[in-house]
Design a protein around this motif. Sequence first.
Motif, PDB file in Angstrom:
ATOM      1  N   MET A   1     -12.815 -49.746 -22.948  1.00 48.00           N
ATOM      2  CA  MET A   1     -14.152 -49.167 -22.829  1.00 48.00           C
ATOM      3  C   MET A   1     -14.216 -48.243 -21.618  1.00 48.00           C
ATOM      4  SD  MET A   1     -17.855 -51.122 -22.638  1.00 48.00           S
ATOM      5  CE  MET A   1     -17.388 -52.183 -21.263  1.00 48.00           C
ATOM      6  N   LEU A   2     -14.799 -47.078 -21.824  1.00 48.25           N
ATOM      7  CA  LEU A   2     -15.044 -46.135 -20.731  1.00 48.25           C
ATOM      8  C   LEU A   2     -16.536 -45.877 -20.642  1.00 48.25           C
ATOM      9  CD1 LEU A   2     -14.112 -44.055 -18.589  1.00 48.25           C
ATOM     10  CD2 LEU A   2     -13.969 -42.381 -20.452  1.00 48.25           C
ATOM     11  N   ILE A   3     -17.096 -46.069 -19.465  1.00 45.00           N
ATOM     12  CA  ILE A   3     -18.518 -45.824 -19.223  1.00 45.00           C
ATOM     13  C   ILE A   3     -18.654 -44.549 -18.405  1.00 45.00           C
ATOM     14  CG2 ILE A   3     -20.641 -46.726 -18.212  1.00 45.00           C
ATOM     15  CD1 ILE A   3     -19.421 -49.555 -18.510  1.00 45.00           C
ATOM     16  N   LEU A   4     -19.369 -43.567 -18.941  1.00 46.18           N
ATOM     17  CA  LEU A   4     -19.590 -42.304 -18.238  1.00 46.18           C
ATOM     18  C   LEU A   4     -20.989 -42.288 -17.638  1.00 46.18           C
ATOM     19  CD1 LEU A   4     -18.084 -39.525 -20.552  1.00 46.18           C
ATOM     20  CD2 LEU A   4     -17.048 -40.647 -18.565  1.00 46.18           C
ATOM     21  N   LEU A   5     -21.057 -42.064 -16.329  1.00 46.34           N
ATOM     22  CA  LEU A   5     -22.325 -41.985 -15.610  1.00 46.34           C
ATOM     23  C   LEU A   5     -22.593 -40.565 -15.140  1.00 46.34           C
ATOM     24  CD1 LEU A   5     -22.111 -45.101 -13.243  1.00 46.34           C
ATOM     25  CD2 LEU A   5     -23.195 -44.941 -15.495  1.00 46.34           C
ATOM     26  N   PRO A   6     -23.864 -40.225 -14.935  1.00 48.53           N
ATOM     27  CA  PRO A   6     -24.176 -38.972 -14.232  1.00 48.53           C
ATOM     28  C   PRO A   6     -24.011 -39.193 -12.741  1.00 48.53           C
ATOM     29  CG  PRO A   6     -26.200 -40.129 -14.721  1.00 48.53           C
ATOM     30  CD  PRO A   6     -25.076 -40.954 -15.332  1.00 48.53           C
ATOM     31  N   PRO A   7     -23.835 -38.135 -11.958  1.00 46.93           N
ATOM     32  CA  PRO A   7     -23.813 -38.297 -10.502  1.00 46.93           C
ATOM     33  C   PRO A   7     -25.242 -38.400  -9.992  1.00 46.93           C
ATOM     34  CG  PRO A   7     -23.670 -35.997 -11.032  1.00 46.93           C
ATOM     35  CD  PRO A   7     -23.722 -36.725 -12.357  1.00 46.93           C
ATOM     36  N   LYS A 110     -16.520 -44.026 -14.892  1.00 47.50           N
ATOM     37  CA  LYS A 110     -16.267 -42.715 -14.316  1.00 47.50           C
ATOM     38  C   LYS A 110     -17.599 -41.982 -14.148  1.00 47.50           C
ATOM     39  CE  LYS A 110     -11.669 -42.762 -14.462  1.00 47.50           C
ATOM     40  NZ  LYS A 110     -10.844 -42.790 -13.209  1.00 47.50           N
ATOM     41  N   VAL A 111     -17.704 -41.281 -13.029  1.00 50.16           N
ATOM     42  CA  VAL A 111     -18.875 -40.437 -12.770  1.00 50.16           C
ATOM     43  C   VAL A 111     -18.530 -39.011 -13.187  1.00 50.16           C
ATOM     44  CG1 VAL A 111     -20.476 -39.576 -11.031  1.00 50.16           C
ATOM     45  CG2 VAL A 111     -19.514 -41.894 -10.826  1.00 50.16           C
ATOM     46  N   THR A 112     -19.424 -38.390 -13.941  1.00 51.39           N
ATOM     47  CA  THR A 112     -19.246 -36.990 -14.319  1.00 51.39           C
ATOM     48  C   THR A 112     -19.709 -36.132 -13.151  1.00 51.39           C
ATOM     49  OG1 THR A 112     -19.810 -37.634 -16.577  1.00 51.39           O
ATOM     50  CG2 THR A 112     -19.690 -35.282 -16.109  1.00 51.39           C
ATOM     51  N   SER A 113     -18.775 -35.405 -12.552  1.00 49.64           N
ATOM     52  CA  SER A 113     -19.025 -34.700 -11.300  1.00 49.64           C
ATOM     53  C   SER A 113     -18.842 -33.199 -11.462  1.00 49.64           C
ATOM     54  CB  SER A 113     -18.055 -35.223 -10.226  1.00 49.64           C
ATOM     55  OG  SER A 113     -17.970 -34.342  -9.123  1.00 49.64           O
ATOM     56  N   SER A 114     -19.777 -32.424 -10.912  1.00 50.28           N
ATOM     57  CA  SER A 114     -19.638 -30.970 -10.921  1.00 50.28           C
ATOM     58  C   SER A 114     -18.397 -30.522 -10.177  1.00 50.28           C
ATOM     59  CB  SER A 114     -20.863 -30.319 -10.272  1.00 50.28           C
ATOM     60  OG  SER A 114     -22.036 -30.657 -10.959  1.00 50.28           O
ATOM     61  N   PHE A 116     -15.534 -32.638  -9.361  1.00 55.46           N
ATOM     62  CA  PHE A 116     -14.278 -33.287  -9.724  1.00 55.46           C
ATOM     63  C   PHE A 116     -14.100 -33.505 -11.227  1.00 55.46           C
ATOM     64  CE2 PHE A 116     -15.394 -34.798  -5.422  1.00 55.46           C
ATOM     65  CZ  PHE A 116     -14.327 -34.243  -4.726  1.00 55.46           C
ATOM     66  N   GLY A 117     -15.078 -33.165 -12.026  1.00 53.19           N
ATOM     67  CA  GLY A 117     -15.001 -33.400 -13.461  1.00 53.19           C
ATOM     68  C   GLY A 117     -15.293 -34.849 -13.779  1.00 53.19           C
ATOM     69  N   LEU A 118     -14.349 -35.721 -13.473  1.00 55.57           N
ATOM     70  CA  LEU A 118     -14.533 -37.169 -13.557  1.00 55.57           C
ATOM     71  C   LEU A 118     -13.990 -37.782 -12.279  1.00 55.57           C
ATOM     72  CD1 LEU A 118     -13.314 -38.055 -17.184  1.00 55.57           C
ATOM     73  CD2 LEU A 118     -15.677 -37.777 -16.409  1.00 55.57           C
ATOM     74  N   VAL A 119     -14.671 -38.799 -11.773  1.00 59.70           N
ATOM     75  CA  VAL A 119     -14.187 -39.497 -10.577  1.00 59.70           C
ATOM     76  C   VAL A 119     -14.540 -40.974 -10.704  1.00 59.70           C
ATOM     77  CG1 VAL A 119     -16.299 -39.058  -9.228  1.00 59.70           C
ATOM     78  CG2 VAL A 119     -14.134 -39.461  -8.053  1.00 59.70           C
ATOM     79  N   GLY A 120     -13.597 -41.838 -10.343  1.00 63.40           N
ATOM     80  CA  GLY A 120     -13.826 -43.274 -10.406  1.00 63.40           C
ATOM     81  C   GLY A 120     -14.628 -43.776  -9.219  1.00 63.40           C
ATOM     82  N   ALA A 127     -19.034 -36.074   0.612  1.00 62.66           N
ATOM     83  CA  ALA A 127     -20.346 -35.689   0.090  1.00 62.66           C
ATOM     84  C   ALA A 127     -20.357 -34.177  -0.141  1.00 62.66           C
ATOM     85  CB  ALA A 127     -21.442 -36.076   1.083  1.00 62.66           C
ATOM     86  N   TYR A 128     -21.103 -33.742  -1.141  1.00 57.19           N
ATOM     87  CA  TYR A 128     -21.150 -32.316  -1.478  1.00 57.19           C
ATOM     88  C   TYR A 128     -22.481 -31.987  -2.122  1.00 57.19           C
ATOM     89  CZ  TYR A 128     -20.172 -34.092  -6.179  1.00 57.19           C
ATOM     90  OH  TYR A 128     -20.243 -34.780  -7.366  1.00 57.19           O
ATOM     91  N   ARG A 129     -22.767 -30.701  -2.205  1.00 52.98           N
ATOM     92  CA  ARG A 129     -23.983 -30.242  -2.880  1.00 52.98           C
ATOM     93  C   ARG A 129     -23.567 -29.260  -3.978  1.00 52.98           C
ATOM     94  NH1 ARG A 129     -29.822 -30.768  -2.598  1.00 52.98           N
ATOM     95  NH2 ARG A 129     -30.678 -29.004  -3.732  1.00 52.98           N
ATOM     96  N   LEU A 130     -23.661 -29.688  -5.219  1.00 52.36           N
ATOM     97  CA  LEU A 130     -23.355 -28.807  -6.349  1.00 52.36           C
ATOM     98  C   LEU A 130     -23.903 -29.443  -7.612  1.00 52.36           C
ATOM     99  CD1 LEU A 130     -21.953 -26.224  -7.374  1.00 52.36           C
ATOM    100  CD2 LEU A 130     -19.910 -27.623  -7.790  1.00 52.36           C
ATOM    101  N   SER A 131     -24.981 -28.888  -8.122  1.00 52.79           N
ATOM    102  CA  SER A 131     -25.587 -29.408  -9.343  1.00 52.79           C
ATOM    103  C   SER A 131     -24.848 -28.890 -10.567  1.00 52.79           C
ATOM    104  CB  SER A 131     -27.065 -28.999  -9.415  1.00 52.79           C
ATOM    105  OG  SER A 131     -27.783 -29.545  -8.319  1.00 52.79           O
ATOM    106  N   GLY A 132     -24.999 -29.611 -11.663  1.00 50.34           N
ATOM    107  CA  GLY A 132     -24.280 -29.265 -12.875  1.00 50.34           C
ATOM    108  C   GLY A 132     -24.722 -27.979 -13.528  1.00 50.34           C
TER     109      GLY A 132
END
Length: 258
Positions: A1-7, A110-114, A116-120, A127-132
């Motif tokens: 199972m893979l769970i995808l979250l928003p950042p 995994k977090v869906t990141s603007s 890194f794409g995906l990050v565990g 920390a960064y500032r970049l919206s999708g």
Amino acid sequence: MLILLPPSEGKTAPRRGAPLDLAGLDLPVLTRAREEVIEALVECCRADPAKAAEILGVPKSQPELVDRNADLLSSPTARADRVYTGVLYEALGAASLSTAAKTRAARRVKVTSSLFGLVGLAERIPAYRLSGDTALPQLGGVQAHWRRHLGPGVHEALGTGLLVDLRSGTYAAFWRAAEVAERTATVRVLHEIGGVRKVVSHFNKATKGRIVRALLESGAQPRTPAELAAVLTELGWRVEVGPATKNGTGLDVIVSEL
């Protein structure tokens, strides 16, 4: 199972820690795509901080967010589950999970990141500032960039298991689940009052965080959307299963109170 979250839009900047080791992140198939975003973001913020603030939607009261991006490669890092903040991550409460659940979280979430794409959750990031929905001068639209590159990373992380998609609309546009639709569950949280249902951001985020926590603590391994719906029902949620679509089967979790 893979769970995808928003950042989360808000992030806690680490005060100490080693700088970013991009080559050390999981899913090296995404390394070059990550480098392209980082290079474009750093250059944007170093070349013209005022313009960068406008592009990134940075409030005038927080110019340090642009500086943080400019120094991205030398900034300290911490575990992603400590960098991402907000309602969903507070409800998930990664730090207080049991030992077994923490192990599952490191493998399954995994977090869906603007950036890194995906990050565990256990991977170290700054920390960064970049919206999708941002477009960077040297890159173009972040969504379009990841639509071109994210697929191989998702498939590698997913393997043959069930995909539990908890992403918000902006980050769902990074990659669509059409190729694995039969084993994808897209979870939506609806707040019901007096028979009327609607999406309420706070309820949506808090409930998604609790769902992830409960799944990790339970140790359940559903293989299909129907099995996931049964697990969530056993865990105390009211769940309605929608029809199968080209991007997966929708599960509506109905809540009446936070």
